[in-house]
Design a protein around this motif. Structure first.
Motif, PDB file in Angstrom:
ATOM      1  N   GLN A   4       0.857  -1.201   0.000  1.00 20.27           N
ATOM      2  CA  GLN A   4       0.000   0.000   0.000  1.00 20.27           C
ATOM      3  C   GLN A   4       0.890   1.246   0.000  1.00 20.27           C
ATOM      4  O   GLN A   4       1.835   1.340   0.781  1.00 20.27           O
ATOM      5  CB  GLN A   4      -0.855  -0.019   1.264  1.00 20.27           C
ATOM      6  CG  GLN A   4      -1.786   1.132   1.343  1.00 20.27           C
ATOM      7  CD  GLN A   4      -3.214   0.690   1.246  1.00 20.27           C
ATOM      8  OE1 GLN A   4      -3.521  -0.478   1.277  1.00 20.27           O
ATOM      9  NE2 GLN A   4      -4.092   1.628   1.126  1.00 20.27           N
ATOM     10  N   THR A   6       2.266   4.992   0.752  1.00 26.39           N
ATOM     11  CA  THR A   6       2.214   5.889   1.897  1.00 26.39           C
ATOM     12  C   THR A   6       1.469   7.153   1.483  1.00 26.39           C
ATOM     13  O   THR A   6       1.686   7.686   0.392  1.00 26.39           O
ATOM     14  CB  THR A   6       3.646   6.263   2.340  1.00 26.39           C
ATOM     15  OG1 THR A   6       4.333   5.057   2.665  1.00 26.39           O
ATOM     16  CG2 THR A   6       3.637   7.179   3.539  1.00 26.39           C
ATOM     17  N   ILE A   7       0.603   7.623   2.357  1.00 24.09           N
ATOM     18  CA  ILE A   7      -0.134   8.852   2.079  1.00 24.09           C
ATOM     19  C   ILE A   7       0.734  10.045   2.483  1.00 24.09           C
ATOM     20  O   ILE A   7       1.199  10.119   3.625  1.00 24.09           O
ATOM     21  CB  ILE A   7      -1.483   8.873   2.818  1.00 24.09           C
ATOM     22  CG1 ILE A   7      -2.366   7.734   2.284  1.00 24.09           C
ATOM     23  CG2 ILE A   7      -2.168  10.230   2.662  1.00 24.09           C
ATOM     24  CD1 ILE A   7      -3.662   7.545   3.039  1.00 24.09           C
ATOM     25  N   SER A  36      -4.311   1.632  -7.406  1.00 24.65           N
ATOM     26  CA  SER A  36      -3.661   1.940  -6.140  1.00 24.65           C
ATOM     27  C   SER A  36      -4.431   3.000  -5.353  1.00 24.65           C
ATOM     28  O   SER A  36      -4.601   2.901  -4.127  1.00 24.65           O
ATOM     29  CB  SER A  36      -2.228   2.409  -6.405  1.00 24.65           C
ATOM     30  OG  SER A  36      -1.538   2.583  -5.208  1.00 24.65           O
ATOM     31  N   THR A  39      -7.677   1.322  -3.885  1.00 27.90           N
ATOM     32  CA  THR A  39      -7.408   0.472  -2.723  1.00 27.90           C
ATOM     33  C   THR A  39      -6.954   1.302  -1.527  1.00 27.90           C
ATOM     34  O   THR A  39      -7.326   1.002  -0.390  1.00 27.90           O
ATOM     35  CB  THR A  39      -6.377  -0.636  -3.030  1.00 27.90           C
ATOM     36  OG1 THR A  39      -5.166  -0.051  -3.486  1.00 27.90           O
ATOM     37  CG2 THR A  39      -6.897  -1.609  -4.069  1.00 27.90           C
ATOM     38  N   THR A  40      -6.212   2.365  -1.761  1.00 27.25           N
ATOM     39  CA  THR A  40      -5.768   3.238  -0.660  1.00 27.25           C
ATOM     40  C   THR A  40      -6.948   3.970  -0.050  1.00 27.25           C
ATOM     41  O   THR A  40      -7.053   4.071   1.181  1.00 27.25           O
ATOM     42  CB  THR A  40      -4.691   4.229  -1.155  1.00 27.25           C
ATOM     43  OG1 THR A  40      -3.595   3.484  -1.706  1.00 27.25           O
ATOM     44  CG2 THR A  40      -4.183   5.107  -0.028  1.00 27.25           C
ATOM     45  N   ASN A  44      -8.366   3.250   3.872  1.00 25.86           N
ATOM     46  CA  ASN A  44      -8.302   4.347   4.840  1.00 25.86           C
ATOM     47  C   ASN A  44      -9.653   5.023   5.078  1.00 25.86           C
ATOM     48  O   ASN A  44      -9.704   6.101   5.652  1.00 25.86           O
ATOM     49  CB  ASN A  44      -7.267   5.374   4.377  1.00 25.86           C
ATOM     50  CG  ASN A  44      -5.862   4.830   4.465  1.00 25.86           C
ATOM     51  OD1 ASN A  44      -5.279   4.790   5.533  1.00 25.86           O
ATOM     52  ND2 ASN A  44      -5.334   4.370   3.341  1.00 25.86           N
ATOM     53  N   ILE A  54      -0.553  10.311  -2.911  1.00 25.81           N
ATOM     54  CA  ILE A  54       0.357   9.163  -2.841  1.00 25.81           C
ATOM     55  C   ILE A  54       1.616   9.469  -3.661  1.00 25.81           C
ATOM     56  O   ILE A  54       2.218   8.604  -4.275  1.00 25.81           O
ATOM     57  CB  ILE A  54      -0.323   7.830  -3.230  1.00 25.81           C
ATOM     58  CG1 ILE A  54      -0.855   7.831  -4.657  1.00 25.81           C
ATOM     59  CG2 ILE A  54      -1.416   7.469  -2.230  1.00 25.81           C
ATOM     60  CD1 ILE A  54      -1.284   6.448  -5.145  1.00 25.81           C
TER      61      ILE A  54
END
Length: 177
Positions: A4, A6-7, A36, A39-40, A44, A54
């Motif tokens: 995943q 990183t934000i 991506s 899914t992120t 979250n 991202i």
């Protein structure tokens, strides 16, 4: 399974930069970026997420409205990729409502946004769409479009009394005031 992403958090320079247009929509990297982002957002509990969040400088975001802990009143909308989005016009009514951001954790605010907007974007399959969006979906679109222009929701708040901690926000929405 892919890791995943990183934000990016407030303070990251990519969140303050204008994102670049997507030139080749059918590029495999863009398709993977869309997957991506979806899914992120889901992982979250986000109702939207922009590529710069991202660390990808593309004019692309996902709108994925659904009721959650963060937004209990949100309508349900299938995650939708919006490529090279823009606002064509807007109504006159401006409404203040709650916003938060995965890139600005722990903070909520009452943000003024247009209640109705007419937008244009390109779909993942290359189709140009024009739609009228209202209320919460219009709010998500405007919030995510701001990300593509290096603007965070806290920048849109003129009265600092409209900023709250996450705990204060939850207390307010749980008490129904």
């Amino acid at each position: 399974m892919k890791k995943q992403p990183t934000i990016a958090q407030i303070g990251s320079s990519i969140l303050r930069s204008k994102a670049q247009p997507v030139k080749n929509i059918i590029d495999r990297n863009i398709s993977e970026l869309i997957d991506s982002l979806i899914t992120t957002a889901i992982a979250n509990q986000g109702v939207g997420i922009a590529a710069p969040q991202i660390s990808q400088s593309y004019r692309l975001f996902i709108v994925a409205s659904h009721p959650s802990d963060r937004y209990p009143q949100a309508p349900t909308m299938k995650p939708t990729a919006m490529i090279n989005p823009k606002i064509l016009s807007h109504g006159e009514a401006i409404v203040k409502d709650w916003e938060g951001c995965l890139s600005v954790p722990g903070i909520r605010g009452l943000v003024p946004r247009y209640r109705q907007i007419e937008v244009e974007y390109t779909t993942q399959s290359g189709e140009v769409k024009q739609k009228v969006l209202t209320d919460f979906i219009a709010r998500i679109f405007q919030h995510e479009l701001d990300h593509l222009n290096g603007i965070l929701f806290i920048d849109q708040i003129k009265n600092k009394a409209d900023l709250y901690t996450e705990a204060e926000y939850r207390q307010i929405i749980n008490s129904g005031t």
